[in-house]
Design a protein around this motif. Structure first.
Motif, PDB file in Angstrom:
ATOM      1  N   MET A  38       0.832  -1.206   0.000  1.00  0.00           N
ATOM      2  CA  MET A  38       0.000   0.000   0.000  1.00  0.00           C
ATOM      3  C   MET A  38       0.870   1.260   0.000  1.00  0.00           C
ATOM      4  SD  MET A  38      -2.994  -1.116   2.676  1.00  0.00           S
ATOM      5  CE  MET A  38      -3.580   0.558   2.879  1.00  0.00           C
ATOM      6  N   MET A  39       1.946   1.225   0.778  1.00  0.00           N
ATOM      7  CA  MET A  39       2.859   2.364   0.823  1.00  0.00           C
ATOM      8  C   MET A  39       3.517   2.572  -0.538  1.00  0.00           C
ATOM      9  SD  MET A  39       4.164   4.864   2.400  1.00  0.00           S
ATOM     10  CE  MET A  39       3.562   4.577   4.063  1.00  0.00           C
ATOM     11  N   LYS A  40       3.981   1.488  -1.124  1.00  0.00           N
ATOM     12  CA  LYS A  40       4.620   1.556  -2.448  1.00  0.00           C
ATOM     13  C   LYS A  40       3.670   2.161  -3.479  1.00  0.00           C
ATOM     14  CE  LYS A  40       5.633  -1.837  -6.028  1.00  0.00           C
ATOM     15  NZ  LYS A  40       5.891  -3.260  -6.314  1.00  0.00           N
ATOM     16  N   GLU A  41       2.415   1.705  -3.492  1.00  0.00           N
ATOM     17  CA  GLU A  41       1.446   2.198  -4.480  1.00  0.00           C
ATOM     18  C   GLU A  41       1.120   3.672  -4.260  1.00  0.00           C
ATOM     19  OE1 GLU A  41       0.579   0.740  -7.273  1.00  0.00           O
ATOM     20  OE2 GLU A  41       1.945  -0.846  -6.609  1.00  0.00           O
ATOM     21  N   SER A  42       1.032   4.087  -2.983  1.00  0.00           N
ATOM     22  CA  SER A  42       0.705   5.492  -2.726  1.00  0.00           C
ATOM     23  C   SER A  42       1.849   6.409  -3.154  1.00  0.00           C
ATOM     24  CB  SER A  42       0.360   5.708  -1.252  1.00  0.00           C
ATOM     25  OG  SER A  42       1.467   5.439  -0.421  1.00  0.00           O
ATOM     26  N   VAL A  43       3.090   5.958  -2.967  1.00  0.00           N
ATOM     27  CA  VAL A  43       4.241   6.763  -3.403  1.00  0.00           C
ATOM     28  C   VAL A  43       4.287   6.811  -4.933  1.00  0.00           C
ATOM     29  CG1 VAL A  43       6.754   7.016  -3.367  1.00  0.00           C
ATOM     30  CG2 VAL A  43       5.567   6.253  -1.312  1.00  0.00           C
ATOM     31  N   LYS A  44       4.101   5.649  -5.577  1.00  0.00           N
ATOM     32  CA  LYS A  44       4.116   5.609  -7.047  1.00  0.00           C
ATOM     33  C   LYS A  44       3.036   6.515  -7.626  1.00  0.00           C
ATOM     34  CE  LYS A  44       4.629   1.856  -9.474  1.00  0.00           C
ATOM     35  NZ  LYS A  44       4.443   0.472  -9.981  1.00  0.00           N
ATOM     36  N   GLU A  45       1.860   6.482  -7.003  1.00  0.00           N
ATOM     37  CA  GLU A  45       0.752   7.316  -7.488  1.00  0.00           C
ATOM     38  C   GLU A  45       1.110   8.803  -7.376  1.00  0.00           C
ATOM     39  OE1 GLU A  45      -2.800   9.668  -7.531  1.00  0.00           O
ATOM     40  OE2 GLU A  45      -1.706   9.287  -5.666  1.00  0.00           O
ATOM     41  N   PHE A  46       1.740   9.181  -6.267  1.00  0.00           N
ATOM     42  CA  PHE A  46       2.174  10.571  -6.068  1.00  0.00           C
ATOM     43  C   PHE A  46       3.209  10.969  -7.118  1.00  0.00           C
ATOM     44  CE2 PHE A  46       5.575  13.212  -4.032  1.00  0.00           C
ATOM     45  CZ  PHE A  46       4.889  14.416  -3.985  1.00  0.00           C
ATOM     46  N   VAL A  47       4.177  10.106  -7.354  1.00  0.00           N
ATOM     47  CA  VAL A  47       5.241  10.410  -8.324  1.00  0.00           C
ATOM     48  C   VAL A  47       4.669  10.513  -9.734  1.00  0.00           C
ATOM     49  CG1 VAL A  47       7.366   9.540  -9.399  1.00  0.00           C
ATOM     50  CG2 VAL A  47       7.080   9.400  -6.914  1.00  0.00           C
ATOM     51  N   ASP A  48       3.819   9.564 -10.108  1.00  0.00           N
ATOM     52  CA  ASP A  48       3.259   9.560 -11.467  1.00  0.00           C
ATOM     53  C   ASP A  48       2.316  10.746 -11.705  1.00  0.00           C
ATOM     54  OD1 ASP A  48       4.651   7.292 -12.188  1.00  0.00           O
ATOM     55  OD2 ASP A  48       3.039   5.917 -11.641  1.00  0.00           O
ATOM     56  N   ARG A  49       1.680  11.222 -10.640  1.00  0.00           N
ATOM     57  CA  ARG A  49       0.752  12.350 -10.770  1.00  0.00           C
ATOM     58  C   ARG A  49       1.462  13.700 -10.685  1.00  0.00           C
ATOM     59  NH1 ARG A  49      -1.946  11.785  -6.237  1.00  0.00           N
ATOM     60  NH2 ARG A  49      -0.961  13.568  -5.190  1.00  0.00           N
ATOM     61  N   GLU A  50       2.390  13.818  -9.734  1.00  0.00           N
ATOM     62  CA  GLU A  50       2.957  15.125  -9.405  1.00  0.00           C
ATOM     63  C   GLU A  50       4.370  15.380  -9.946  1.00  0.00           C
ATOM     64  OE1 GLU A  50       1.383  17.474  -7.936  1.00  0.00           O
ATOM     65  OE2 GLU A  50      -0.289  16.549  -6.848  1.00  0.00           O
ATOM     66  N   ILE A  51       5.172  14.339 -10.106  1.00  0.00           N
ATOM     67  CA  ILE A  51       6.589  14.549 -10.434  1.00  0.00           C
ATOM     68  C   ILE A  51       6.913  14.200 -11.888  1.00  0.00           C
ATOM     69  CG2 ILE A  51       8.977  13.950  -9.825  1.00  0.00           C
ATOM     70  CD1 ILE A  51       8.017  13.363  -6.980  1.00  0.00           C
ATOM     71  N   TRP A  52       6.538  13.006 -12.310  1.00  0.00           N
ATOM     72  CA  TRP A  52       6.910  12.550 -13.654  1.00  0.00           C
ATOM     73  C   TRP A  52       6.414  13.483 -14.769  1.00  0.00           C
ATOM     74  CZ3 TRP A  52      10.553   9.488 -15.287  1.00  0.00           C
ATOM     75  CH2 TRP A  52      10.527   8.987 -16.592  1.00  0.00           C
ATOM     76  N   PRO A  53       5.178  13.989 -14.708  1.00  0.00           N
ATOM     77  CA  PRO A  53       4.723  14.891 -15.785  1.00  0.00           C
ATOM     78  C   PRO A  53       5.512  16.204 -15.838  1.00  0.00           C
ATOM     79  CG  PRO A  53       2.855  14.034 -14.530  1.00  0.00           C
ATOM     80  CD  PRO A  53       4.085  13.684 -13.761  1.00  0.00           C
ATOM     81  N   LYS A  54       6.184  16.546 -14.753  1.00  0.00           N
ATOM     82  CA  LYS A  54       6.933  17.808 -14.708  1.00  0.00           C
ATOM     83  C   LYS A  54       8.430  17.588 -14.941  1.00  0.00           C
ATOM     84  CE  LYS A  54       3.638  19.830 -11.392  1.00  0.00           C
ATOM     85  NZ  LYS A  54       2.843  18.691 -10.940  1.00  0.00           N
ATOM     86  N   LYS A  55       8.791  16.449 -15.497  1.00  0.00           N
ATOM     87  CA  LYS A  55      10.208  16.092 -15.656  1.00  0.00           C
ATOM     88  C   LYS A  55      10.991  17.154 -16.423  1.00  0.00           C
ATOM     89  CE  LYS A  55      13.178  12.155 -16.681  1.00  0.00           C
ATOM     90  NZ  LYS A  55      13.991  12.375 -15.484  1.00  0.00           N
ATOM     91  N   GLU A  56      10.405  17.676 -17.495  1.00  0.00           N
ATOM     92  CA  GLU A  56      11.097  18.712 -18.281  1.00  0.00           C
ATOM     93  C   GLU A  56      11.307  19.978 -17.458  1.00  0.00           C
ATOM     94  OE1 GLU A  56       9.622  19.584 -22.173  1.00  0.00           O
ATOM     95  OE2 GLU A  56       9.228  17.459 -22.621  1.00  0.00           O
ATOM     96  N   GLU A  57      10.333  20.292 -16.618  1.00  0.00           N
ATOM     97  CA  GLU A  57      10.424  21.508 -15.793  1.00  0.00           C
ATOM     98  C   GLU A  57      11.602  21.431 -14.818  1.00  0.00           C
ATOM     99  OE1 GLU A  57       9.328  25.313 -15.015  1.00  0.00           O
ATOM    100  OE2 GLU A  57       8.459  23.999 -16.551  1.00  0.00           O
ATOM    101  N   PHE A  58      11.913  20.225 -14.370  1.00  0.00           N
ATOM    102  CA  PHE A  58      13.034  20.048 -13.440  1.00  0.00           C
ATOM    103  C   PHE A  58      14.378  20.402 -14.083  1.00  0.00           C
ATOM    104  CE2 PHE A  58      10.077  17.406 -10.943  1.00  0.00           C
ATOM    105  CZ  PHE A  58      10.396  17.822  -9.660  1.00  0.00           C
ATOM    106  N   GLU A  59      14.431  20.371 -15.403  1.00  0.00           N
ATOM    107  CA  GLU A  59      15.695  20.696 -16.085  1.00  0.00           C
ATOM    108  C   GLU A  59      15.890  22.205 -16.225  1.00  0.00           C
ATOM    109  OE1 GLU A  59      17.917  18.269 -16.505  1.00  0.00           O
ATOM    110  OE2 GLU A  59      16.290  17.205 -15.487  1.00  0.00           O
ATOM    111  N   LYS A  60      14.887  22.993 -15.822  1.00  0.00           N
ATOM    112  CA  LYS A  60      14.944  24.455 -16.002  1.00  0.00           C
ATOM    113  C   LYS A  60      15.337  25.187 -14.723  1.00  0.00           C
ATOM    114  CE  LYS A  60      11.348  24.122 -19.560  1.00  0.00           C
ATOM    115  NZ  LYS A  60       9.937  24.431 -19.885  1.00  0.00           N
ATOM    116  N   LYS A  61      15.942  24.455 -13.771  1.00  0.00           N
ATOM    117  CA  LYS A  61      16.395  25.057 -12.505  1.00  0.00           C
ATOM    118  C   LYS A  61      15.235  25.713 -11.761  1.00  0.00           C
ATOM    119  CE  LYS A  61      21.025  25.580 -14.366  1.00  0.00           C
ATOM    120  NZ  LYS A  61      22.194  26.410 -14.605  1.00  0.00           N
TER     121      LYS A  61
END
Length: 602
Positions: A38-61
């Motif tokens: 359950m912990m693994k799935e909740s973290v993955k869900e957070f990353v896939d929703r909040e972090i992964w879609p913004k991957k390009e933005e992370f390269e812009k400092k």
């Protein structure tokens, strides 16, 4: 303490080298509890929703993006997994801590660095060394993400030699404050940290002292510009300057002169968590490479069907699979040791500190192996993408750049290699690991007549397990002779230590992969695990090769004449397969599973 913990013999750190390990006694990712899943799935869900879609933005400092996402992670409880509930944490075990670190770190190195610096070296020193008043005042704010922490140890002239820092602390005339003057560099999270763990030297003390410092711009704290870095572009990394900065005397961390000990012990947990932080990055890079290889058509054929690409995909997946096996094996060992110590009446801090110290060898092994595996994985990912991989428009380029820092963080890989062997030798001298007895047996075996009996390899992975036992003999042969020859001066022979460390690393990693595959084949059925068995065999094949090369390098560096010839003959015997595995067939088995599932599927 679990029944499982009570029923099996608890191995001490480093004992894997001199013991035969049963697969039933190791913890694998397939042993995750419902709570873990359950912990693994909740973290993955957070990353896939909040972090992964913004991957390009992370390269812009975009440092604000990192800070905002860290706040969200705090609101979800991810920053306080290992923090006891009395300090507003979740009070979960170390396997859960590793799981969160693993899955929150895979999308971008910037978030991985911010998370690791805050939850590890930014929080743990107070949790493990702070007094009750300090813990109650600061830990709840750090555990919930109300405040963020940073760790001020490194200085321009003090990197690996952390105790040589020149930052000074002087007691004020009214004896209410320490006045800090000095400079720190490469400070992760410096741009948005509310609290700093600062190390400084009081007068001419032999060792540095740790302090807790709240960030107040009116207190002589200034910052350099954000560093221009190869990767982790949205990780805030700045120099921090202290100019007559006041720290209340009650904010000394632990005792005067205990800073070096705090710094070194904080690194033990940091090392294994850095290894875990490399795992989901490998999975994601492998996922991307598999999908691209299935979609990319050349000569009217998806490139995933070409042998050259199959080889790369199989090797990428194999390093991830074995890395998972080794990390969660060690994590459960640490958790079990913590549980035992807590049941014996140790405090939380004492149980944690002693348990991480117990497995410091494994922590260094994992840090080296996994940081190099993610670099190799992302490098091959670029290669699978071809010219597109070199473009910043695809995610492989940033993955490769972000991976590079992992070999430097938490002590360089060279330092960690030498530490692993050095700590093992010290454990042997203290009687915690019996290296001398097994090493003498190996020496006797070298002069004895080898058995002509042909072993029965009909049992699954029996030859591979025997090979692991022989590879342990290689380390005992090389290290035993080296210790005998050089004694306390061994640490001066760095290239010999590096070679010995590579043998040690490959033994632990290869054994972890074999034990995971064997355990799963026994409980789920061999037919369902053929790809996992193939990965375990493939990793071992490479380990044998590396150990052969490194052992030869070590032997010829210090042995001569008959001794050298005898050891080289022993090496040949200890690295010889009776039945050579078909490496091409193993890779094809793994790659075909990956491409049919269109992802890393293990």
């Amino acid at each position: 303490m679990s029944t499982e913990t009570e029923n099996k013999e608890m191995l001490r750190g480093g004992q894997f080298l001199v013991k035969q390990i049963n697969c039933e006694d190791v913890f694998t990712p397939e042993d995750f509890t419902e709570e873990h899943k359950m912990m693994k799935e909740s973290v993955k869900e957070f990353v896939d929703r909040e972090i992964w879609p913004k991957k390009e933005e992370f390269e812009k400092k975009n440092y604000q993006l990192t800070e905002d996402l860290m706040k969200k992670a705090g609101e979800l409880g991810f920053l306080g997994i290992s923090v006891p509930e009395e300090y507003d944490g979740m009070g979960m075990g170390f396997v859960s801590t590793m799981l969160v670190c693993d899955y929150i770190s895979g999308a971008t190195g910037s978030m991985a660095t911010a998370f690791g610096a805050h939850t590890g070296i930014g929080t743990m020193p107070i949790l493990l060394y702070g007094n009750e008043e300090q813990k109650k005042k600061y830990i709840p704010k750090l555990a919930t993400g109300e405040w963020f922490g940073a760790y001020c140890l490194t200085e321009p002239g003090a990197g690996s030699d952390a105790n040589s820092g020149k930052t000074k602390a002087e007691l004020s005339e009214d004896k209410k404050h320490y006045i800090i003057n000095g400079q720190k560099m490469w400070i992760s999270n410096a741009g948005f940290a509310s609290l700093f763990i600062v190390f400084a030297r009081i007068e001419n003390d032999k060792n540095i002292t740790g302090f807790i410092l709240e960030n107040d711009p009116d207190n002589g704290i200034t910052f350099g510009e954000e560093e221009k870095k190869l990767g982790i572009h949205s990780s805030s990394t700045r120099q921090v300057f202290f100019n007559d900065t006041k720290i209340p005397v009650e904010n000394m961390l632990s005792e005067r002169g205990n800073g070096f000990k705090i710094a070194m012990n904080a690194l033990n947990v940091g090392r294994i968590k850095l290894a875990a932080a490399s795992l989901d990055a490998q999975r994601r890079v492998t996922d991307l490479a598999v999908k691209y290889a299935n979609d990319r058509v050349q000569f009217k054929t998806p490139i995933a069907q070409f042998g050259a690409i199959k080889s790369k995909l199989a090797e990428m997946a194999t390093s991830a699979y074995v890395g998972e096996a080794a990390n969660y094996r060690a994590a459960k060992n640490i958790q079990d040791r913590i549980d035992i110590r807590m049941s014996e009446g140790n405090s939380f801090a004492e149980a944690e500190l002693k348990s991480f110290e117990e497995y410091a060898i494994e922590c260094s092994i994992l840090k080296v192996a996994c940081s190099e595996d993610i670099q190799n994985c992302s490098d091959e990912g670029i290669q699978v993408y071809g010219g597109m991989g070199f473009s910043a428009d695809t995610p492989m380029e940033s993955a490769w750049r972000d991976a590079r820092i992992a070999r430097i963080y938490e002590g360089t890989n060279e330092i960690n290699r030498m530490l692993a062997v050095g700590m093992l030798v010290k454990k042997a001298m203290k009687g915690h690991v019996d290296l001398l007895g097994p090493a003498m047996k190996v020496a006797d075996e070298l002069t004895g007549i080898p058995s002509m009996d042909k072993p029965d390899y009909s049992v699954l992975l029996s030859e591979e397990k025997e090979m692991i036992a022989k590879l342990k003999k290689v380390f005992l042969m090389v290290a035993g002779s080296a210790v005998q020859k050089f004694g306390p001066q061994l640490e001066e022979h760095q290239q010999l230590l590096l070679a010995a460390a590579d043998i040690l690393i490959e033994v632990y990693m290869a054994e972890s992969g074999i034990l995971r595959a064997e355990k799963n084949a026994k409980r789920f059925g061999e037919d369902t695990q053929k790809e996992q068995i193939a990965m375990a065999k493939l990793y071992l094949y490479h380990a044998v090769d590396i150990i052969n090369t490194k052992a030869k390098e070590a032997i010829v560096s210090f042995a001569e004449g008959d001794e050298q010839r005898m050891m080289l003959m022993g090496l040949k015997r200890f690295t010889k397969y009776q039945n050579q595995p078909n490496i091409v067939a193993l890779r094809n088995t793994i790659a075909e599973k990956l491409t049919s599932e269109n992802k890393y599927c293990f």
